[in-house]
Scaffold this motif. Structure first.
Motif, PDB file in Angstrom:
ATOM      1  N   PHE A  53     -31.673  31.788  10.659  1.00 22.93           N
ATOM      2  CA  PHE A  53     -31.607  32.555  11.793  1.00 22.93           C
ATOM      3  C   PHE A  53     -32.189  33.897  11.259  1.00 22.93           C
ATOM      4  N   ALA A  72     -23.061  31.575  11.925  1.00 22.92           N
ATOM      5  CA  ALA A  72     -24.037  30.557  12.116  1.00 22.92           C
ATOM      6  C   ALA A  72     -24.597  29.686  11.296  1.00 22.92           C
ATOM      7  N   ARG A  90     -36.893  29.158  13.208  1.00 21.12           N
ATOM      8  CA  ARG A  90     -35.662  30.013  12.683  1.00 21.12           C
ATOM      9  C   ARG A  90     -35.060  30.602  14.035  1.00 21.12           C
ATOM     10  N   ILE A  91     -34.175  30.624  14.392  1.00 25.79           N
ATOM     11  CA  ILE A  91     -33.656  30.910  15.764  1.00 25.79           C
ATOM     12  C   ILE A  91     -33.324  32.542  15.566  1.00 25.79           C
ATOM     13  N   ILE A  93     -31.309  35.621  17.041  1.00 21.90           N
ATOM     14  CA  ILE A  93     -30.049  36.200  17.554  1.00 21.90           C
ATOM     15  C   ILE A  93     -30.219  37.693  17.862  1.00 21.90           C
ATOM     16  N   ILE A 146     -25.981  28.405  19.952  1.00 15.05           N
ATOM     17  CA  ILE A 146     -26.804  27.768  18.874  1.00 15.05           C
ATOM     18  C   ILE A 146     -26.875  26.269  19.129  1.00 15.05           C
TER      19      ILE A 146
END
Length: 264
Positions: A53, A72, A90-91, A93, A146
C-alpha cells in the motif's frame, strides 16, 4: 446587413459557450453543487509506503496513516476469511481526517467517460476513506474497500487499460462485487440471518440479478456466505478466478460447484 449581424451574434454565442465548456473541463473544482459552491481544500499530501500500500495523508494525519497501514497489511494477510487475494499493483489509499474534508476532495472529478468515478478509482487501484472517529468502523470500512480493489484487480486486470477493455466484455450484477466485499469484511451475523429469513418468508425478495444498492449487498453477502458454508471457502476464489477467464458469473458458479446455476 441584418443577416450579417445575426451571424456575428451567433458566432459570439458559440464562442462563449465553447469557452465555458473548456473552463468547466479544465477546472472541475468550480462545479456547482446545489445553492452553494464546495470550496475545495488544497491538501499537502505526505506518503507512507508499505509492502502492498501507499497511504497518502496530510496535516496531523500521520498517526492515523500508521494505524491504517497496520489494518491494511494485517488485513491483506489474515482478515480475508481464508480467501487468497493479491493486488496487481501497490494500492493507493487517500486518507482524510474527517468526512467533511473528504467532501472537499476533487480527486477523480475529471473522469474518463467510459467509467464511473467508483470504477475509475478501482481501475487505478486507489481508494478514498475518511476517519469518522470510530476505529472499529474505520477498520471494517477499510478492509471492505481494499477487498473490492483486490476483487476488481482479479476480475478486470491491473491497469486502467485492462479495465476499459474488460468492462466491455464483463458485466457483473451488483450482488457479486458488493456482496463479496461485504462478506470478507464483515462475515455473517444473526441480524443478517434474520433479515434474509424475513425477506424470504414474506416473499419480498427479488431475483438477485435485479437488486441494487444496500439490498444487493446484503443478498450478495448471504450468497457468498452460503457458498463458503456449503461448498468451502476455496471455491470462492475458484469462482472469482474462473469468472475472469470465461466472463460470466453464472457459468463460473455452475462449473465450480458442479450444479446448474438455476438450481444453485
Amino acid at each position: 446587413m441584418k443577416r450579417c449581424f445575426i451571424y456575428q451574434s451567433l458566432s459570439i454565442i458559440v464562442l462563449i459557450s465553447f469557452t465555458q465548456l473548456v473552463e468547466a473541463q479544465n477546472y472541475p473544482s468550480q462545479e456547482q453543487f446545489g445553492k452553494n459552491r464546495v470550496q475545495y481544500q488544497r491538501f499537502e499530501w505526505k506518503i507512507l509506503k508499505t509492502t502492498n500500500f501507499e497511504i497518502y495523508h496530510y496535516g496531523a494525519g500521520t498517526p492515523l496513516a500508521t494505524l491504517a497501514a497496520q489494518y491494511a497489511e494485517s488485513g491483506s494477510r489474515s482478515d480475508y476469511r481464508g480467501i487468497v487475494l493479491y493486488p496487481y499493483n501497490r494500492i493507493k489509499i487517500f486518507l482524510y481526517n474527517s468526512p467533511q474534508e473528504l467532501l472537499q476532495s476533487n480527486i477523480g472529478m475529471a473522469n474518463s467517460p467510459d467509467l464511473s468515478e467508483t470504477e475509475l478509482n478501482l481501475a487505478k487501484s486507489r481508494l478514498e476513506i475518511a476517519f469518522s472517529g470510530d476505529q472499529v468502523a474505520f477498520r471494517k470500512q477499510l478492509i471492505k474497500e481494499i477487498t473490492r480493489l483486490f476483487v476488481y484487480d482479479m476480475l478486470y486486470g491491473g491497469s486502467l487499460k485492462d479495465a476499459l477493455q474488460s468492462s466491455l466484455l464483463l458485466s457483473l450484477p451488483d450482488w457479486f462485487m458488493s456482496g463479496i466485499a461485504a462478506y470478507i469484511a464483515e462475515g455473517w451475523s444473526p441480524e443478517l440471518d434474520d433479515y434474509m429469513r424475513d425477506a424470504i418468508v414474506n416473499h419480498s425478495m427479488k431475483k438477485p440479478s435485479l437488486l441494487t444498492g444496500a439490498e444487493a449487498t446484503i443478498v450478495g453477502q448471504s450468497i457468498w456466505n452460503y457458498i463458503a458454508e456449503r461448498y468451502g471457502k476455496d471455491n470462492i476464489a475458484n469462482i472469482l478466478n474462473l469468472t475472469r477467464i470465461i466472463r460470466t458469473e453464472q457459468t463460473s458458479v455452475a462449473s465450480t460447484l458442479g450444479i446448474s446455476f438455476t438450481r444453485f
